[in-house]
Design an enzyme around this catalytic site. Sequence first.
Site, PDB file in Angstrom:
ATOM      1  N   ASP A  18      -2.920   8.687   1.312  1.00  0.00           N
ATOM      2  CA  ASP A  18      -2.784   7.529   0.415  1.00  0.00           C
ATOM      3  C   ASP A  18      -2.961   7.965  -1.039  1.00  0.00           C
ATOM      4  O   ASP A  18      -3.713   8.903  -1.324  1.00  0.00           O
ATOM      5  CB  ASP A  18      -3.854   6.483   0.801  1.00  0.00           C
ATOM      6  N   ASN A  66       5.232  -0.550   6.248  1.00  0.00           N
ATOM      7  CA  ASN A  66       5.831   0.034   5.028  1.00  0.00           C
ATOM      8  C   ASN A  66       7.280  -0.416   4.783  1.00  0.00           C
ATOM      9  O   ASN A  66       7.813  -0.220   3.694  1.00  0.00           O
ATOM     10  CB  ASN A  66       5.774   1.566   5.059  1.00  0.00           C
TER      11      ASN A  66
HETATM   12  C1  FPP Z   1       0.767   6.206   0.660  1.00  0.00           C
HETATM   13  O1  FPP Z   1       0.740   6.286  -0.747  1.00  0.00           O
HETATM   14  C2  FPP Z   1       1.759   7.106   1.196  1.00  0.00           C
HETATM   15  C3  FPP Z   1       2.820   6.727   1.951  1.00  0.00           C
HETATM   16  C4  FPP Z   1       3.095   5.329   2.330  1.00  0.00           C
HETATM   17  C5  FPP Z   1       3.803   7.694   2.437  1.00  0.00           C
HETATM   18  C6  FPP Z   1       3.281   9.052   2.730  1.00  0.00           C
HETATM   19  C7  FPP Z   1       4.424   9.977   2.673  1.00  0.00           C
HETATM   20  C8  FPP Z   1       4.401  11.242   2.242  1.00  0.00           C
HETATM   21  C9  FPP Z   1       3.184  11.974   1.903  1.00  0.00           C
HETATM   22  C10 FPP Z   1       5.670  12.015   2.083  1.00  0.00           C
HETATM   23  C11 FPP Z   1       6.533  12.094   3.299  1.00  0.00           C
HETATM   24  C12 FPP Z   1       5.819  12.601   4.499  1.00  0.00           C
HETATM   25  C13 FPP Z   1       6.188  13.650   5.256  1.00  0.00           C
HETATM   26  C14 FPP Z   1       5.449  13.975   6.485  1.00  0.00           C
HETATM   27  C15 FPP Z   1       7.337  14.499   4.903  1.00  0.00           C
HETATM   28  P1  FPP Z   1       1.069   4.976  -1.549  1.00  0.00           P
HETATM   29  O2  FPP Z   1       2.504   4.990  -1.894  1.00  0.00           O
HETATM   30  O3  FPP Z   1       0.636   3.764  -0.796  1.00  0.00           O
HETATM   31  O4  FPP Z   1       0.177   5.172  -2.830  1.00  0.00           O
HETATM   32  P2  FPP Z   1      -0.521   4.035  -3.706  1.00  0.00           P
HETATM   33  O5  FPP Z   1      -1.474   3.289  -2.818  1.00  0.00           O
HETATM   34  O6  FPP Z   1      -1.216   4.797  -4.780  1.00  0.00           O
HETATM   35  O7  FPP Z   1       0.580   3.162  -4.232  1.00  0.00           O
END
Ligand code: FPP
Length: 247
Positions: A18, A66
């Site tokens: 996250d 998501n």
């Molecule tokens: C949460 O950060 C992250 C995600 C919803 C996606 C995670 C994906 C990756 C790390 C990249 C793709 C994965 C792989 C395995 C290739 P957020 O967007 O919710 O962050 P925020 O809370 O700060 O907005």
Amino acid sequence: MTQPAPQPPPQHVAIIMDGNGRWAKARGLPRLEGHRRGVETVRTVVDTARELGIRYLTLYAFSAENWKRPSEEISGLMGLLDFFLKRELNNLIKEKVRLHTIGRIDALPANVQRELARVKEATQHFTEWNLVLALNYGAQQEAADAARAYATAVQEGRENPDDVSWERFSQYFATAGMPTPELLIRTSGELRLSNFLMLQLAYAELVFTPTLWPDFGRADFVAAVEEFHRRERRFGSTSEQLPSGPR
Ligand code: FPP
């Protein structure tokens, strides 16, 4: 003085990655840039897990919820997954890491499903190291899918409801055959499970770190595992009942 015996690493670590969006926002960059940097962290944690002897690493890469995100972000994330799978195929083979998925992957774009199938097939004979990607995953959806499969098994005479137990019912979960996660790490300071592996985490140690996912490095992973080793895991017993005695 004799040194205490080194403690075995957790067999299975699950991570809620996250903070990509906040990482990007703090730098005036588009959210996708945060996800892009997050992919590099995935590479680091796969390496570190093997170095530490962690046999199963489960990463929450895309939750069932998501899909509510803006469509450009969803297609950006799917593009990154496709990129990651293409880039990592040879590395995973070289490192003998088996890829698994949990979640309803039949709803993912066809190209991502194709890459997943390709990498899973190419790594299916490996047993020592396991990378589990949670994709379109939700613990509540997983429980509903398990209940449906179990009900079918009852109708077909393969299960007897009088014998139901967690050990038996959990065989219908996406994680069947995997050890239970012993450590859950969530980055970015949020203190929630967000519909991730809720029954499997019943006795996991939870470690929350304020570090944002793109900044989460080897040292942060090692620190989380050290924190795990400092915890007294009682599984419902008292301290005095533990073989190691009270701390
Ligand atoms: C949460 O950060 C992250 C995600 C919803 C996606 C995670 C994906 C990756 C790390 C990249 C793709 C994965 C792989 C395995 C290739 P957020 O967007 O919710 O962050 P925020 O809370 O700060 O907005």
